[in-house]
Design an enzyme around this catalytic site. Sequence first.
Site, PDB file in Angstrom:
ATOM      1  N   ILE A  64      49.907  38.491  37.349  1.00  0.00           N
ATOM      2  CA  ILE A  64      48.594  38.100  36.549  1.00  0.00           C
ATOM      3  C   ILE A  64      47.343  38.240  37.407  1.00  0.00           C
ATOM      4  CG2 ILE A  64      48.682  35.704  37.282  1.00  0.00           C
ATOM      5  CD1 ILE A  64      48.127  34.997  34.188  1.00  0.00           C
ATOM      6  N   CYS A  65      46.159  38.394  36.547  1.00  0.00           N
ATOM      7  CA  CYS A  65      45.061  38.374  37.184  1.00  0.00           C
ATOM      8  C   CYS A  65      43.941  37.715  36.464  1.00  0.00           C
ATOM      9  CB  CYS A  65      44.680  40.139  37.779  1.00  0.00           C
ATOM     10  SG  CYS A  65      44.055  40.806  36.024  1.00  0.00           S
ATOM     11  N   GLN A  66      42.720  38.163  36.493  1.00  0.00           N
ATOM     12  CA  GLN A  66      41.730  37.281  35.534  1.00  0.00           C
ATOM     13  C   GLN A  66      41.906  38.023  33.999  1.00  0.00           C
ATOM     14  OE1 GLN A  66      40.265  34.696  36.483  1.00  0.00           O
ATOM     15  NE2 GLN A  66      39.439  34.465  34.303  1.00  0.00           N
TER      16      GLN A  66
END
Length: 119
Positions: free
Chosen positions: A86-88
């Site tokens: 996951i990231c932003q």
Amino acid sequence: MEYLNYLLIGLIVYFLLQRLLPAKGVNQITTSELRSELKNKTKQFIDVRTAAEFRANHINGFRNIPLHELNRKANEIPKDKEVILICQSGMRSNKASEVLRKLGYHNVTNVKGGMSAWS
């Protein structure tokens, strides 16, 4: 001259598609699907945002390995377990998915929409 304009437009479209399309061989899940996956202890959860972003807000159970450190720290991630990234927004985690696939990881999943879609 007109040929160069078409070439430039083609290159820009190609670049954008490479950034926006999911990495080959990578599963994609939504944040609602992620909620049920978080209970699964056989999976590993990696947040590829910066340390500052991670400190400001993160999902319990995720480990922070910023994208720029992923090549160097990949040996800390077992290859025999699924890796959920996951990231932003989903862009960096998609890139991280490509990096891990090239390093020999076969079971890689990207969270579509990233933390922006998490509520």
